[in-house]
Scaffold this motif. Structure first.
Motif, short mmCIF file in Angstrom:
data_model
loop_
_atom_site.label_atom_id
_atom_site.label_comp_id
_atom_site.label_asym_id
_atom_site.label_seq_id
_atom_site.Cartn_x
_atom_site.Cartn_y
_atom_site.Cartn_z
N ASN A 143 0.83 -1.21 0.00
CA ASN A 143 0.00 0.00 0.00
C ASN A 143 0.86 1.26 0.00
OD1 ASN A 143 -2.04 -2.00 1.80
ND2 ASN A 143 -2.96 -0.79 0.18
N MET A 144 1.96 1.21 0.78
CA MET A 144 2.85 2.38 0.78
C MET A 144 3.39 2.65 -0.62
SD MET A 144 5.18 1.85 4.16
CE MET A 144 4.51 1.58 5.81
N ALA A 145 3.76 1.58 -1.32
CA ALA A 145 4.32 1.75 -2.67
C ALA A 145 3.24 2.25 -3.64
CB ALA A 145 4.90 0.42 -3.15
N ARG A 146 2.07 1.62 -3.59
CA ARG A 146 1.03 1.98 -4.56
C ARG A 146 0.48 3.38 -4.32
NH1 ARG A 146 -4.81 -0.84 -5.96
NH2 ARG A 146 -3.73 -2.08 -7.50
N GLY B 27 8.87 11.15 -2.41
CA GLY B 27 7.53 10.57 -2.35
C GLY B 27 7.49 9.06 -2.29
N LYS B 28 8.62 8.44 -1.96
CA LYS B 28 8.67 6.97 -1.95
C LYS B 28 8.96 6.44 -0.55
CE LYS B 28 10.23 6.33 -6.70
NZ LYS B 28 10.26 7.70 -7.17
N PRO B 29 8.34 5.31 -0.19
CA PRO B 29 8.66 4.69 1.10
C PRO B 29 10.03 4.02 1.04
CG PRO B 29 7.13 3.31 -0.14
CD PRO B 29 7.34 4.56 -0.96
N TYR B 30 10.59 3.72 2.20
CA TYR B 30 11.93 3.11 2.26
C TYR B 30 11.99 2.24 3.50
CZ TYR B 30 16.92 2.99 1.04
OH TYR B 30 18.16 2.61 0.61
N LEU B 31 12.71 1.13 3.39
CA LEU B 31 12.85 0.23 4.54
C LEU B 31 14.32 -0.07 4.80
CD1 LEU B 31 10.80 -2.79 5.63
CD2 LEU B 31 13.25 -3.18 5.21
N ALA C 48 10.71 -6.39 1.43
CA ALA C 48 10.19 -5.06 1.08
C ALA C 48 10.25 -4.84 -0.43
CB ALA C 48 10.99 -3.99 1.81
N LYS C 49 11.36 -5.23 -1.03
CA LYS C 49 11.50 -5.04 -2.48
C LYS C 49 10.43 -5.82 -3.23
CE LYS C 49 16.35 -3.76 -2.42
NZ LYS C 49 17.74 -4.13 -2.66
N GLY C 50 10.06 -6.96 -2.69
CA GLY C 50 8.99 -7.75 -3.30
C GLY C 50 7.65 -7.02 -3.31
N PHE C 51 7.49 -6.11 -2.36
CA PHE C 51 6.25 -5.32 -2.31
C PHE C 51 6.41 -3.98 -3.03
CE2 PHE C 51 5.35 -7.96 1.53
CZ PHE C 51 4.13 -8.47 1.11
N GLY C 52 7.56 -3.76 -3.65
CA GLY C 52 7.76 -2.53 -4.41
C GLY C 52 8.34 -1.39 -3.59
N VAL C 53 8.92 -1.71 -2.44
CA VAL C 53 9.52 -0.67 -1.58
C VAL C 53 11.03 -0.84 -1.60
CG1 VAL C 53 9.72 0.16 0.80
CG2 VAL C 53 7.48 -0.52 -0.10
#
Lengths: 103, 639
Positions: free
Chosen positions: B518-521, B604-608, B574-579
């Motif tokens: 959701n964070m990525a989208r 504007g992008k999330p990061y882990l 996280a990368k698998g979810f687009g983050v």
């Protein structure tokens, strides 16, 4: 119960979850040999911890210091002198021993 | 008959005239009465539309449409849901209603956590939708959190069993679905007819948002969503009792007298302060009395931690474990649930206890209460402060000033002692101390950052939280794990212009990472830091405490705590979810990673960041033992 699944660090636990029997024990914790620093240790640690938390831990002074400073991170308000005194006592009473070999 | 109905609804004939008309047409009296009963809601709706057209409108449409209409009338902007085929007509209704924004969440648990985070951070209503009972049970962990945390979140799921075939143990059917959630909702209800969907929705929101807040659950048979109905839609303010309660003035006077006469009063801050935005009022009362302030377990930091009257939280979750004051003679709780996790009362019996809360239900459960002040804490503090001011003499003011000075001296000393955490001889080690990770994040965070904390037994330090415009805390009070990432996403949705940092343990993280998607989208620029020690550290220590000297310790064989071998790589997850994400092994790497996280969020992008944390504690081996189970080796056929 999900709450106990605390995934990080956590050497020692706040006594909020302890049984009443642990409180009873805490009044006169057994297994602590006399030595310099014992009084400081008993005064500072047993409002949160049962003695069973300590029984199986063996470390050198540096290791014990690290434990005590981690308790500072959890809200313990101790001076450097008090930490040094407690670390000295613990290193003498519970020194590092060779680790058991996993079988 | 159609003409008769029209004449009845337009008030051209009476109830008796309507029945007479039907029986004359050959309908039995019983059937005629049943038809008349079915028209009552429509008649009421028409009446309502004549009385207050701005607040009430009559809508004709599918059950799904009237559901959507009522959500809009109830002030809902965001709907959090997981795909549910029986909600088709609701989805259809959204096409023409862009003001109702649907957030598709890939799992109901983190989805509900996201909704709860949004509600807590925005103070706005929201609904979380699940597919039938199968989705509902996924969401129930977060429903439990909402119940414990008193979050006003409305849950909805339809019953897959349709009204014409319910009770036959059909697909996804369980008996009494709405009753499953009863112990942890304020209200749960099954609408009996399509035209009662809006009324049920209104009641769900009213129950959730009437103090003390909490979750509610609404449901109906899935075929009601498809059926055409004709019913009234009412704005939520027409059913909201607007419950804001002033305290009993007699009790206020008693409390004020106790406080001004106290040698050492103590204030416990609680979450009702945050909800009422009344933290500055607590500051005012504390300053008036020179009264030290503490807080026990809650979601938010409800008092400025940099204030000279702040004495910190008690390390053992009982007031007696505070270093200062050691023997408060009067304790006032303002809005704290006072969760008791030990047999001892949180406040010792020797102190006189004043309890100011809107949640009267839990008052007196454990504590003896000298003065109960059932009130909205904002009003309660206004009245109590006025009463205290009325009693303050020059001598009492002098006493309060002297006490404030004493508290300030302790507060400064405590601040210096807390800073000693960085003297740990292992401070620079790699993998890192959890305290080092916390310290680096505290150094990095914006002055008004929101910290969502689900990092296990990590105790935060160095943030100097301040609910009045400074850094804010959202702690996982409810403790059903897997809430952190979802909560952070919901908080960012509500507060897009503040930095949001999610601190989460590795165990908690893997319970609910799907909100990363959701964070990525949604382009929710949240920074997530995972404290990854590849272990359940808390259970490790507590099990040892219960089995001191036992076989587990002697043999170093623990089945329950080690999450390594193979190690989980949270950055890859996280990368698998687009983050975008990275692993940080050392303090230097963490600091650099936080810099990259800031750059990403600005864009504007999330990061882990998967921060590698050392396992510290009793009996941890460098390479912990794992149970020797290999099914591959046990096979008799290599397939």
């Amino acid at each position: 119960m999900r709450f106990p699944r605390k995934p990080v660090l956590g050497f020692l636990l706040c006594c909020a979850l302890l049984h009443s029997s642990a409180f009873a024990q805490r009044a006169k914790p057994p297994g602590f040999p006399d030595g310099p620093g014992k009084d400081v240790l008993l005064a500072k640690c047993f409002q949160c911890h049962a003695p069973t938390m300590w029984q199986d831990h063996r470390q050198d002074r540096r290791g014990w210091e690290s434990v005590l400073y981690r308790m500072v991170g959890r809200g313990a308000l101790w001076t450097e002198d008090e930490i040094g005194t407690m670390a000295g006592y613990l290193a003498a009473a519970y020194p590092r021993q060779p680790a058991a070999t996993p079988k | 008959m159609r003409e008769l109905v029209a004449r009845y609804l337009s008030r051209n004939i009476s109830r008796r005239g309507f029945l007479k008309g039907l029986t004359t047409a050959g309908v039995s009296l019983t059937a005629a009465e049943a038809i008349l009963d079915s028209l009552v809601p429509l008649a009421n709706a028409q009446e309502a539309s004549r009385v207050a057209p701005e607040a009430i409108k009559v809508v004709e449409g599918t059950g799904g449409e009237v559901f959507a209409e009522q959500l809009i009338a109830s002030g809902v902007k965001y709907v959090f849901g997981n795909s549910a085929s029986e909600d088709a007509q609701f989805y259809e209704a959204l096409v023409d209603r862009p003001q109702l924004r649907y957030i598709l969440t890939p799992h109901e648990g983190p989805g509900a956590a996201m909704a709860a985070g949004y509600v807590k951070a925005s103070g706005e209503p929201a609904i979380v939708m699940q597919a039938a009972v199968v989705g509902m049970v996924n969401a129930m962990g977060q429903m439990f959190n909402a119940f414990k945390e008193q979050t006003p979140l409305v849950f909805y799921s339809y019953r897959t069993d349709q009204s014409g075939r319910a009770g036959r143990d059909g697909f996804e059917e369980v008996a009494n679905q709405e009753q499953i959630v009863q112990p942890m909702t304020k209200y749960s209800w099954l609408a009996r007819r399509p035209d009662m969907i809006p009324e049920t929705v209104r009641r769900g929101f009213k129950a959730a948002w009437t103090p003390p807040h909490g979750p509610s659950y609404i449901s109906w048979h899935s075929d009601f969503n498809d059926q055409k109905t004709y019913t009234e839609i009412v704005t939520q303010d027409k059913v909201d009792p607007r419950m804001r309660v002033r305290p009993n003035p007699v009790e206020v006077e008693r409390a004020a007298k106790l406080l001004v006469e106290a040698k050492m009063p103590l204030l416990i801050a609680g979450d009702e302060l945050y909800g009422a935005k009344a933290s500055p009022k607590a500051v005012k009362l504390a300053e008036l009395l020179g009264m030290p302030v503490t807080q026990v377990r809650q979601i938010y930091a409800n008092f400025p931690e940099g204030h000279p009257l702040w004495v910190g939280s008690p390390p053992a979750a009982r007031i007696a474990s505070l270093d200062f004051p050691k023997t408060p003679d009067v304790v006032i709780n303002v809005g704290n649930k006072l969760q008791h996790n030990s047999p001892q009362p949180l406040v010792g019996r020797e102190a006189k206890f004043i309890d100011m809360r809107i949640d009267s239900w839990s008052m007196g459960n454990v504590m003896n209460t000298e003065v109960p002040l059932v009130a909205d804490v904002g009003y309660g503090l206004d009245d109590l402060t006025a009463a205290v001011e009325g009693l303050m003499t020059p001598a009492l003011k002098k006493k309060a000033q002297e006490r404030a000075e004493e508290v300030r001296r302790f507060s400064e000393k405590a601040k210096a002692l807390r800073a000693l955490v960085s003297k740990n001889p292992e401070w620079d080690r790699s993998p890192m101390l959890a305290d080092r990770v916390t310290s680096e994040v505290a150094r990095f965070a914006d002055k008004d950052a929101i910290i969502v904390h689900e990092a296990g037994s990590v105790v935060l330090h160095g943030f100097d939280f301040n609910p009045a415009g400074g850094r804010e805390l959202f702690f996982y009070y409810g403790a059903h794990l897997g809430s952190g990432v979802g909560t952070a996403a919901g908080v960012k949705l509500a507060r897009p212009n503040q930095q949001v940092i999610c601190l989460v343990g590795d165990g908690s993280f893997v319970f609910g990472p799907t909100a990363l998607w959701n964070m990525a989208r949604l382009e929710l620029p949240v920074i997530t830091v995972v404290y990854n020690n590849h272990a359940y550290g808390g259970p490790h220590s507590r099990v040892i405490e219960k089995t001191a000297g036992g076989k587990m310790v002697q043999k170093r064989q623990f089945v329950h705590d080690y999450l390594g071998s193979p190690d989980m790589n949270m950055a890859l997850i996280a990368k698998g979810f687009g983050v975008d994400a990275e692993v940080a092994e050392s303090p230097e790497q963490l600091r650099a990673a936080l810099g990259r996280a800031r750059k990403a969020t600005v864009e504007g992008k999330p990061y882990l960041i998967d921060a590698q944390v050392a396992r510290m504690g009793v009996a941890w081996a460098d390479k912990p033992w794992i149970p020797p189970i290999s099914i591959a080796r046990e096979r008799t056929r290599k397939v």
